[in-house]
Design an enzyme around this catalytic site. Structure first.
Site, PDB file in Angstrom:
ATOM      1  CB  CYS A   7      -0.943  -0.008   1.196  1.00 43.09           C
ATOM      2  SG  CYS A   7      -1.895  -1.534   1.320  1.00 43.09           S
ATOM      3  CG  HIS A  54      -1.924   4.449   5.490  1.00 42.51           C
ATOM      4  ND1 HIS A  54      -1.821   4.223   4.138  1.00 42.51           N
ATOM      5  CD2 HIS A  54      -2.073   3.230   6.071  1.00 42.51           C
ATOM      6  CE1 HIS A  54      -1.907   2.921   3.904  1.00 42.51           C
ATOM      7  NE2 HIS A  54      -2.065   2.298   5.053  1.00 42.51           N
ATOM      8  CD  GLU A  81      -1.618   7.841   9.256  1.00 42.23           C
ATOM      9  OE1 GLU A  81      -1.191   8.584   8.343  1.00 42.23           O
ATOM     10  OE2 GLU A  81      -2.626   7.103   9.126  1.00 42.23           O
ATOM     11  CE  LYS A 114      -5.553   4.194   2.382  1.00 44.36           C
ATOM     12  NZ  LYS A 114      -4.631   5.339   2.573  1.00 44.36           N
ATOM     13  CG  HIS A 142      -6.400   0.644   1.657  1.00 44.35           C
ATOM     14  ND1 HIS A 142      -5.523   1.297   0.817  1.00 44.35           N
ATOM     15  CD2 HIS A 142      -5.630   0.061   2.622  1.00 44.35           C
ATOM     16  CE1 HIS A 142      -4.292   1.120   1.247  1.00 44.35           C
ATOM     17  NE2 HIS A 142      -4.329   0.381   2.340  1.00 44.35           N
ATOM     18  CG  PHE A 156      -0.074  -5.867   4.408  1.00 44.50           C
ATOM     19  CD1 PHE A 156      -0.560  -5.058   5.413  1.00 44.50           C
ATOM     20  CD2 PHE A 156      -0.931  -6.816   3.865  1.00 44.50           C
ATOM     21  CE1 PHE A 156      -1.863  -5.171   5.867  1.00 44.50           C
ATOM     22  CE2 PHE A 156      -2.240  -6.947   4.314  1.00 44.50           C
ATOM     23  CZ  PHE A 156      -2.699  -6.114   5.319  1.00 44.50           C
TER      24      PHE A 156
END
Length: 418
Positions: A168, A308, A319, A340, A345, A404
């Site tokens: 991502c 994010h 975050e 998002k 996402h 990831f």
């Protein structure tokens, strides 16, 4: 690293669950729309999650023609169309563009997964009909770097050409590399961004197996709710974002429109876990510290941060902790949001699409909202522009993207000044 060569954004293209152009994307965000709806691409009867943020009204055959569509996975179709928008927007689609100039234009464009639908379809053919029936286009349709190859072939761009895959964080990593290549003199312009088309049976099934997706099937439009106390996972999306990065003098010589200047990139690793973020946000903080150093910014100079913010219980808190660590008291004064909440996402396309959202916030001096907020989470106590866009001067905007594997990236843009 010397910064003699300034880099600006001269073209943008977007295919998103909110609209199939940059203008449609921005206008829908300002209305606070959700792109989430029941999945139409396959039968979800046996899936815990039955909704996603799909593109609406996208007809690849009308844009690319039937022959090209049959030889391009959906993610590559998105990439080529978004790139076409950006190249045209930048005015670099001219047929009389000299080859010498094209030799100095590159393509650095990625995908987090690549041709997942092709992989799924050809695996089924192999199991049901045997290896001799596998398509000769299987491999070139599946590999993530094929999108950058098709874009370069379409326009004859012979500069640096490759694809970074970092889950991502892919979109930001590709933009960051494009920026550094131009800054170093390896190219005069680079088409960069990311694309993803993972709303497939394997994609949704795999993320369901990880328990990463929201299962709010009774109310898909309100499922993506970053920083809300009742968030239960992210909503899978699809789409592409493309940006034309260009050396300032090159852009000025041809009187190009300039949206903003890209001024820095930061990268780091969590070195913690395959899928879970560092709970204290330490790796994310390192990326943002690196960004501030590279851009020559003080923390107080950042007006807006596109977070994010995936709407997962652990990620949003980590975050937020990272932002507080890096920005200190200014974390409570700056504007933040997670787009998002509207797009879902987009995985490998997320960084590119959110970079566009950040640039548009700079252009319009308006903060996109974080929709679907209902109940406060004490661990998420910053100003996330809940539910409504916020008018606010934005001279510097930054955008985070984490993947990831513990990949952390952050990019910064500034309102263009001569």
């Amino acid at each position: 690293m010397p910064k003699e060569r300034r880099v600006v954004i001269t073209g943008m293209g977007a295919l998103t669950p909110l609209g199939n152009s940059v203008d449609a994307f921005w206008e829908a965000m300002m209305r606070g729309e959700s792109g989430a709806a029941p999945i139409t691409l396959f039968d979800t009867k046996d899936f815990p999650t039955k909704f996603a943020c799909e593109l609406k009204g996208f007809d690849a055959r009308a844009v690319l023609g039937s022959k090209a569509v049959n030889r391009l996975d959906r993610f590559a179709q998105f990439a080529v169309v978004a790139a076409e928008q950006a190249v045209r927007d930048a005015g670099l689609d001219r047929e009389d563009l000299p080859q010498a100039r094209k030799d100095r234009i590159g393509v650095v464009f990625g995908s987090g997964i690549g041709g997942l639908q092709t992989f799924q379809d050809q695996t089924r053919i192999h199991l049901e009909r045997g290896p001799r029936r596998i398509s000769p286009f299987f491999i070139p349709m599946m590999i993530p770097d094929i999108a950058s190859g098709h874009i370069s072939m379409k326009y004859g761009f012979r500069g640096p050409n490759y694809c970074i895959v970092s889950a991502c964080a892919t979109g930001n990593n590709n933009i960051g590399d494009a920026y550094m290549l131009i800054r170093q003199g390896q190219a005069d312009a680079i088409l960069s961004g990311g694309s993803e088309a993972s709303v497939t049976e394997l994609g949704v099934g795999g993320f369901n197996a990880l328990r990463a997706l929201s299962t709010r099937n009774d109310d898909p439009a309100r499922a993506s709710r970053p920083f809300d106390a009742n968030r239960d996972g992210f909503v899978l999306g699809e789409g592409a974002g493309a940006l034309m990065l260009e050396e300032l003098g090159h852009a000025q010589d041809r009187d190009a429109n300039i949206y903003a200047e890209i001024i820095g990139v930061g990268m780091s690793a969590d070195a913690h876990h395959m899928t879970a973020p560092d709970p204290e946000g330490s790796g994310a903080a390192l990326a943002m510290y690196s960004l501030l150093r590279d851009a020559g910014l003080q923390a107080e100079e950042v007006d807006y941060l596109n977070m994010h913010g995936t709407s997962t219980p652990l990620g949003d808190v980590a975050e937020t902790k990272a932002v507080k660590q890096v920005f200190g008291a200014h974390a409570y004064d700056m504007a933040l949001s997670s787009t998002k909440s509207m797009t879902g996402h987009l995985l490998g396309a997320a960084g590119a699409v959110e970079a566009i959202a950040t640039i548009l916030a700079i252009v319009h001096d308006r903060i996109p909202p974080t929709i679907n907020f209902e109940e406060s989470d004490p661990a998420c106590d910053l100003d996330y522009a809940f539910n409504e866009p916020k008018p606010r001067p934005v001279r510097v905007g930054a955008s985070n993207a984490f993947g990831f594997g513990g990949h952390n990236t952050s990019v910064a843009f500034r309102k263009f000044e001569e």
